[in-house]
Write an enzyme that holds these catalytic residues in place. Structure first.
Site, short mmCIF file in Angstrom:
data_model
loop_
_atom_site.label_atom_id
_atom_site.label_comp_id
_atom_site.label_asym_id
_atom_site.label_seq_id
_atom_site.Cartn_x
_atom_site.Cartn_y
_atom_site.Cartn_z
N GLU A 1 0.84 -1.21 0.00
CA GLU A 1 0.00 0.00 0.00
C GLU A 1 0.87 1.25 0.00
O GLU A 1 0.55 2.25 -0.65
CB GLU A 1 -0.95 0.01 1.20
CG GLU A 1 -2.01 -1.07 1.14
CD GLU A 1 -2.85 -1.04 -0.13
OE1 GLU A 1 -3.24 0.04 -0.57
OE2 GLU A 1 -3.08 -2.13 -0.70
N TRP B 1 1.57 1.76 -3.40
CA TRP B 1 0.54 2.48 -4.17
C TRP B 1 0.76 3.99 -4.07
O TRP B 1 0.51 4.74 -5.01
CB TRP B 1 -0.86 2.11 -3.67
CG TRP B 1 -1.40 0.88 -4.33
CD1 TRP B 1 -1.34 -0.40 -3.85
CD2 TRP B 1 -2.06 0.79 -5.62
NE1 TRP B 1 -1.92 -1.27 -4.75
CE2 TRP B 1 -2.38 -0.55 -5.85
CE3 TRP B 1 -2.41 1.73 -6.59
CZ2 TRP B 1 -3.03 -0.99 -7.00
CZ3 TRP B 1 -3.06 1.29 -7.75
CH2 TRP B 1 -3.36 -0.04 -7.94
N TRP C 1 -22.07 12.36 -18.53
CA TRP C 1 -22.49 12.51 -17.13
C TRP C 1 -23.96 12.89 -17.07
O TRP C 1 -24.50 13.47 -18.01
CB TRP C 1 -21.63 13.58 -16.44
CG TRP C 1 -20.16 13.29 -16.50
CD1 TRP C 1 -19.22 14.00 -17.20
CD2 TRP C 1 -19.47 12.20 -15.89
NE1 TRP C 1 -17.99 13.41 -17.05
CE2 TRP C 1 -18.11 12.31 -16.25
CE3 TRP C 1 -19.86 11.14 -15.07
CZ2 TRP C 1 -17.14 11.41 -15.83
CZ3 TRP C 1 -18.89 10.24 -14.64
CH2 TRP C 1 -17.56 10.38 -15.02
N ASN D 1 -10.26 3.46 3.56
CA ASN D 1 -10.03 3.23 2.13
C ASN D 1 -11.14 2.44 1.46
O ASN D 1 -11.57 2.77 0.35
CB ASN D 1 -8.69 2.52 1.93
CG ASN D 1 -8.41 2.26 0.46
OD1 ASN D 1 -8.34 3.19 -0.33
ND2 ASN D 1 -8.28 1.00 0.09
N TRP E 1 -16.18 12.54 -11.86
CA TRP E 1 -15.26 12.18 -10.77
C TRP E 1 -14.52 13.40 -10.22
O TRP E 1 -14.14 13.43 -9.06
CB TRP E 1 -14.28 11.08 -11.21
CG TRP E 1 -13.40 11.47 -12.37
CD1 TRP E 1 -13.67 11.31 -13.69
CD2 TRP E 1 -12.10 12.09 -12.31
NE1 TRP E 1 -12.64 11.80 -14.46
CE2 TRP E 1 -11.66 12.28 -13.63
CE3 TRP E 1 -11.28 12.50 -11.26
CZ2 TRP E 1 -10.43 12.87 -13.94
CZ3 TRP E 1 -10.05 13.09 -11.56
CH2 TRP E 1 -9.64 13.27 -12.88
N TRP F 1 -9.42 8.46 -7.48
CA TRP F 1 -10.63 8.82 -8.20
C TRP F 1 -10.61 8.26 -9.62
O TRP F 1 -11.63 7.77 -10.11
CB TRP F 1 -10.83 10.34 -8.20
CG TRP F 1 -11.50 10.72 -6.92
CD1 TRP F 1 -10.92 11.16 -5.78
CD2 TRP F 1 -12.90 10.60 -6.63
NE1 TRP F 1 -11.86 11.33 -4.79
CE2 TRP F 1 -13.08 11.00 -5.29
CE3 TRP F 1 -14.01 10.19 -7.36
CZ2 TRP F 1 -14.34 11.00 -4.67
CZ3 TRP F 1 -15.26 10.19 -6.74
CH2 TRP F 1 -15.42 10.59 -5.42
P1 FAD Z 1 -3.01 2.23 5.25
O1 FAD Z 1 -3.96 1.22 4.72
O2 FAD Z 1 -2.47 1.99 6.59
O3 FAD Z 1 -1.84 2.33 4.18
C1 FAD Z 1 -0.54 2.85 4.54
C2 FAD Z 1 -0.21 4.04 3.66
O4 FAD Z 1 -0.13 3.65 2.30
C3 FAD Z 1 -1.25 5.15 3.70
O5 FAD Z 1 -1.05 5.97 4.81
C4 FAD Z 1 -1.03 5.84 2.38
O6 FAD Z 1 0.04 6.76 2.44
C5 FAD Z 1 -0.64 4.70 1.47
N1 FAD Z 1 -1.80 4.18 0.74
C6 FAD Z 1 -2.66 3.24 1.15
N2 FAD Z 1 -3.57 2.98 0.18
C7 FAD Z 1 -3.27 3.79 -0.85
C8 FAD Z 1 -3.84 3.99 -2.13
N3 FAD Z 1 -4.88 3.30 -2.57
N4 FAD Z 1 -3.29 4.94 -2.94
C9 FAD Z 1 -2.21 5.65 -2.54
N5 FAD Z 1 -1.62 5.49 -1.32
C10 FAD Z 1 -2.14 4.57 -0.49
N6 FAD Z 1 -4.72 8.67 0.10
C11 FAD Z 1 -4.11 9.80 0.49
O7 FAD Z 1 -3.10 9.75 1.20
N7 FAD Z 1 -4.58 11.02 0.11
C12 FAD Z 1 -5.69 11.16 -0.67
O8 FAD Z 1 -6.07 12.28 -1.01
C13 FAD Z 1 -6.38 9.97 -1.05
N8 FAD Z 1 -7.52 10.05 -1.79
C14 FAD Z 1 -8.17 8.89 -2.16
C15 FAD Z 1 -9.33 8.97 -2.93
C16 FAD Z 1 -10.00 7.82 -3.31
C17 FAD Z 1 -11.26 7.92 -4.14
C18 FAD Z 1 -9.51 6.56 -2.93
C19 FAD Z 1 -10.22 5.30 -3.33
C20 FAD Z 1 -8.35 6.46 -2.19
C21 FAD Z 1 -7.66 7.61 -1.78
N9 FAD Z 1 -6.48 7.55 -1.01
C22 FAD Z 1 -5.84 8.71 -0.65
C23 FAD Z 1 -5.83 6.26 -0.72
C24 FAD Z 1 -6.23 5.59 0.61
O9 FAD Z 1 -7.63 5.59 0.75
C25 FAD Z 1 -5.62 6.27 1.83
O10 FAD Z 1 -4.24 6.44 1.64
C26 FAD Z 1 -5.82 5.41 3.08
O11 FAD Z 1 -7.18 5.20 3.32
C27 FAD Z 1 -5.18 6.10 4.25
O12 FAD Z 1 -5.41 5.39 5.42
P2 FAD Z 1 -4.21 4.67 6.19
O13 FAD Z 1 -3.13 5.65 6.43
O14 FAD Z 1 -4.81 4.00 7.39
O15 FAD Z 1 -3.73 3.63 5.12
#
Ligand code: FAD
Length: 486
Positions: A279, A282, A310, A347, A365, A388
């Site tokens: 993650e 990602w 849309w 997430n 979106w 998105w």
């Molecule tokens: P954990 O699950 O603990 O993951 C660890 C770290 O990995 C996160 O802190 C984050 O830095 C990174 N990460 C995890 N999942 C993703 C992912 N899918 N994409 C990119 N990085 C990821 N994340 C943001 O940081 N900022 C945003 O603006 C953002 N917008 C999002 C919008 C949408 C529509 C979606 C579906 C996802 C988005 N995410 C975003 C990704 C993800 O949802 C969040 O990073 C995550 O929920 C953060 O929670 P956590 O720190 O507990 O993540």
């Protein structure tokens, strides 16, 4: 020696900070500065929730610097102008910073570098926000990756450096400090008090970030593989705002996972830890994509989606219902209210609410990414854009458009007891688990016993799932056929 101007941006930490490390190694006084430069962010000026975070993060950083005999100089305005003035008033000949990767900040930083280098200053930037910088990674054809799995497989072959060991015991102060605003003078806190719930959930700053990382690595990380999909659980790291603002670095995250592996000698130490690192991957991939496809915050990577039909939304009624958590779909409403009240959303639920906006409501979106941008404390141009475009089916490695999340099934699967909905949609809290994700299907006596009046204290669904799904699929088919649809 003349002082080094250390320009803090999204690297609000003192440990594993390459620019600070270089400033200490150079010797002489260090003048740490933070500049609120809204114009320098281009079209993506920091949103309201992120500003709340920055207010507290700067306060924490200033306190940490003061405990080392230093302080944070705070200013507002165009970065080059502020730096120029500060350089003139302090006689600094050196400017160091850690790099950012958004299109507007890349352009701004390049200009700053060119101007000050031409003026004979020593200007150096460092990599502190990512494990691998976007321009250093290409596929076998020398092009950017567009699919996550090969991208991450490739990254896993590269070494990850240990965090820099830093001695920040005391920082050399200049003979005279330049003028500074006080953090509150940046007016980062919202005028309407919608941030009341933030402080209950978040503690911005490096100390809290590292404590959160330690706690996660010692606890929920091992179970992350399953835990990360259950929004009612505290199963994810919640490091996203800390990572975004650089209060903790991805290298420190990596090192924490390595440390957890020490006893066993196996890396990653658990399945959960491996999924967690991917993650973090990602996040790296998101920056890779934004760097190589800088148009994507506004435009779909798959260009044919620019013609997507849309649905009309007179007076933005559907958009408002979605923003306010009043769609009548409990898992969607719970997510949107968690976002509003805490500045963060799980997430799994981000994916559900995004799919709902784009596919059930057929709203662009970019309207969703704009709302997230303003309301997320972790709003990050790279990750938000990727999330998105993934959800809308128009980005790299995206969920196909025809895969439409059914909110009721998603709710039953990932929040089977309904605890997540109960927490964020209290008017449904007395419904039994079998009705909580589809209250409109509950018998009248069940609704009455739970005090739920559909269309009264909780809305009826604003769209019918089957009808909305069919309409979305029809629109997608028309798009693929290249026809324009009304
Ligand atoms: P954990 O699950 O603990 O993951 C660890 C770290 O990995 C996160 O802190 C984050 O830095 C990174 N990460 C995890 N999942 C993703 C992912 N899918 N994409 C990119 N990085 C990821 N994340 C943001 O940081 N900022 C945003 O603006 C953002 N917008 C999002 C919008 C949408 C529509 C979606 C579906 C996802 C988005 N995410 C975003 C990704 C993800 O949802 C969040 O990073 C995550 O929920 C953060 O929670 P956590 O720190 O507990 O993540």
């Amino acid at each position: 020696m003349t002082p080094t101007r250390l320009w803090f941006r999204q690297d609000l930490r003192l440990q594993d900070n390459p620019a600070l490390h270089a400033a200490i190694a150079r010797g002489g006084p260090i003048i740490p500065v933070y500049i609120l430069d809204d114009a320098g962010e281009g079209r993506w000026v920091m949103g309201a929730a992120a500003r709340w975070w920055v207010h507290h993060a700067l306060t924490a950083l200033d306190a940490a610097l003061r405990s080392r005999g230093s302080r944070l100089i705070v200013a507002r305005g165009e970065s080059a102008t502020v730096l120029r003035e500060l350089i003139a008033s302090t006689g600094a000949e050196t400017v160091f910073w850690n790099r950012r990767y958004e299109p507007a900040t890349i352009a701004r930083d390049a200009q700053v570098k060119a101007e000050f280098s031409a003026a004979g200053l020593e200007v150096k930037s460092f990599t502190g926000a990512l494990l691998n910088e976007p321009h250093t990674i290409t596929n076998k054809q020398g092009r950017p990756f567009q699919v996550f799995t090969p991208y991450w497989r490739h990254c896993l072959t590269l070494p990850v450096a240990a965090p820099i060991k830093m001695d920040t015991g005391a920082l050399v102060a200049p003979a005279k400090w330049p003028r500074s605003l006080a953090v509150p003078e940046l007016e980062l806190l919202p005028r309407i008090p919608w941030d009341a719930g933030f402080a209950a959930v978040w503690a911005p700053g490096e100390t809290a970030a590292r404590a959160r990382l330690r706690e996660f690595a010692a606890g929920a990380m091992a179970e992350y593989g399953d835990g990360r999909d259950q929004p009612a659980r505290d199963g994810t790291s919640r490091l996203s705002p800390h990572l975004h603002f650089g209060e903790v670095s991805p290298r420190q995250v990596w090192a924490a996972v390595r440390a957890a592996a020490k006893g066993s000698g196996v890396f990653p130490p658990s399945k959960g830890a491996g999924v967690f690192l991917s993650e973090v991957g990602w996040r790296e991939f998101a920056h890779h994509l934004l760097f190589h496809f800088p148009q994507t915050p506004e435009r779909p990577l798959r260009e044919e989606f620019a013609r997507f039909p849309w649905a009309p939304d007179p007076r933005a009624k559907k958009l408002r219902a979605w923003e306010r958590g009043q769609t009548g779909y409990p898992i969607v409403d719970a997510g949107m209210r968690q976002l509003w009240q805490t500045g963060w959303m799980h997430n799994r639920v981000r994916m559900i609410v995004a799919s709902f906006l784009v596919k059930h409501l057929r709203l662009p979106w970019t309207q969703g990414s704009g709302w997230f941008w303003d309301t997320l404390v972790d709003a990050d141009l790279a990750s938000n854009t990727l999330g998105w475009q993934w959800s809308a089916g128009c980005g790299a490695d995206a969920a196909p458009y025809f895969r439409i999340f059914a909110p009721v099934l998603q709710g039953n699967k990932f929040d089977p007891a309904g605890d997540y909905v109960r927490r964020w949609v209290p008017e449904l809290s007395r419904l039994p688990a079998e009705s909580i994700h589809a209250p409109w299907e509950a018998p009248p006596h069940v609704l009455a016993a739970a005090g739920v009046k559909l269309g009264g204290n909780y809305p009826k669904p604003i769209v019918d799932h089957a009808t909305a799904r069919n309409a979305a699929l029809a629109a997608f088919r028309e798009l693929r056929a290249g026809k324009s649809v009304a």
